[in-house]
Design an enzyme around this catalytic site. Structure first.
Site, PDB file in Angstrom:
ATOM      1  N   HIS A 258     -18.108 -26.761 -13.260  1.00 41.27           N
ATOM      2  CA  HIS A 258     -18.438 -26.323 -11.909  1.00 41.27           C
ATOM      3  C   HIS A 258     -18.148 -24.829 -11.847  1.00 41.27           C
ATOM      4  CE1 HIS A 258     -17.291 -30.667 -10.591  1.00 41.27           C
ATOM      5  NE2 HIS A 258     -18.592 -30.577 -10.853  1.00 41.27           N
TER       6      HIS A 258
ATOM      7  N   GLU B  90     -23.995 -30.138 -13.005  1.00 38.25           N
ATOM      8  CA  GLU B  90     -24.811 -30.867 -12.031  1.00 38.25           C
ATOM      9  C   GLU B  90     -24.940 -30.042 -10.754  1.00 38.25           C
ATOM     10  OE1 GLU B  90     -21.968 -31.736 -10.184  1.00 38.25           O
ATOM     11  OE2 GLU B  90     -20.675 -31.661 -11.919  1.00 38.25           O
TER      12      GLU B  90
END
Length: 326
Positions: A241, A279
């Site tokens: 992230h 993601e």
């Protein structure tokens, strides 16, 4: 190329003096190596040949991102460099250095404890079978001089007492909040970071340019993460992230530097890691575009409970074949 300086993480400076077919390397002002090229083959003369060969390879790959291999003729081949993988034999009594192998050598970029030597033992967490993870490192993890930017890029572990205020400021910035949705108070963010500090599958990091913090990163083991049900996660796959908090460190040239450094560190940390995944929100086309330019591919879109996500994947093989580390 006359007078090019390449600072090293240990404080020394490598000076490259010369042209395309003849150069001299000096380390902290002391002669280290002379090299001449004839018909694409380099002839080297120098002191401390293991160090000289490493330095010669580094300057070649750092200055020219398109350079994929070096052909060398050596009077004496240091056996330790063959064992390490820096040198490999080529036909005609020559030796070669491959860019893809050079950047997989952890020193001097990676620092501190690494996962690579941690023995494999499988455990269960929330019904998922995965390797027991090594204790988290602390302090500086990675440092490399980015020749194109003329700046140091480094990674260190997050320190809640030192970094809480900037983390809170970054998360409450409208641009960041649009994608992270983690706005909150200092107390809320302290709780958030303390939960991650206690979670063995997540490592929180601060990215720095010239030792000035600009970004927050989370690296997680995919097998134990919420992403695991959405693809065939391998035992040592790692996910990321990413958050750039400082406006003056945005832009494609900066992304290329820090994203490459982040992936490089994670692949150096654990040689058993074959894939890095991410993601981002599926409509974050700017970030997806940055990642695709740096070798990630979009495998699919899928639905998390809180967002429509794009599964972005980078493989070890593809990264080291195409990496533009400088």
């Amino acid at each position: 190329m006359t007078g090019v300086s390449l600072p090293l993480p240990d404080g020394r400076v490598l000076l490259v003096d010369g042209g395309a077919d003849e150069l001299t390397l000096l380390l902290d002002g002391q002669p280290l190596l002379r090299a001449e090229r004839q018909d694409e083959v380099w002839w080297l003369q120098g002191r401390d040949m293991p160090l000289a060969l490493w330095a010669f390879s580094y300057q070649a790959f750092a200055i020219d991102p398109a350079c994929q291999r070096l052909l060398l003729r050596l009077d004496d081949c240091p056996a330790e460099l063959v064992q390490q993988g820096l040198l490999s034999p080529e036909m005609g009594g020559l030796w070669q250095v491959q860019r893809s192998m050079f950047w997989q050598l952890p020193m001097p970029w990676r620092s501190g404890a690494a996962s690579e030597s941690y023995p494999q033992r499988f455990v269960l967490s929330d019904g998922r079978r995965h390797p027991q993870r090594s204790p988290k490192p602390a302090g500086e993890l990675y440092r490399r001089f980015d020749f194109r930017l003329g700046s140091w890029i480094s990674l260190r572990t997050l320190d809640i007492e030192v970094d809480l205020e900037r983390f809170n400021r970054w998360q409450n910035h409208p641009r960041v909040a649009e994608f992270w949705q983690e706005q909150g108070s200092l107390d809320q963010h302290r709780d958030y970071l303390e939960r991650l500090a206690a979670d063995p599958h997540v490592l929180t990091m601060i990215g720095c340019f010239d030792d000035q913090p600009f970004a927050y990163f989370e690296a997680y083991w995919a097998k134990e993460d919420r992403i695991a049900p959405f693809y065939a996660a391998a035992d040592y796959d790692r996910g990321i992230h990413m958050l750039v908090g400082e406006e003056d460190h945005r832009g494609p040239h900066k992304v290329e530097s820090w994203l490459s450094a982040l992936v490089h560190y994670l692949l150096l940390d654990e040689p058993r890691t074959q894939r890095i995944v991410a993601e981002p929100r599926a409509d974050n086309r700017r970030m997806i575009g940055h990642m695709q330019r740096l070798g990630f591919w979009q495998e699919k879109e899928f639905d998390f409970p809180h967002k429509r996500a794009a599964l972005m994947v980078q493989s070890r093989e593809r990264f080291f074949e195409r990496c533009r580390l400088c």
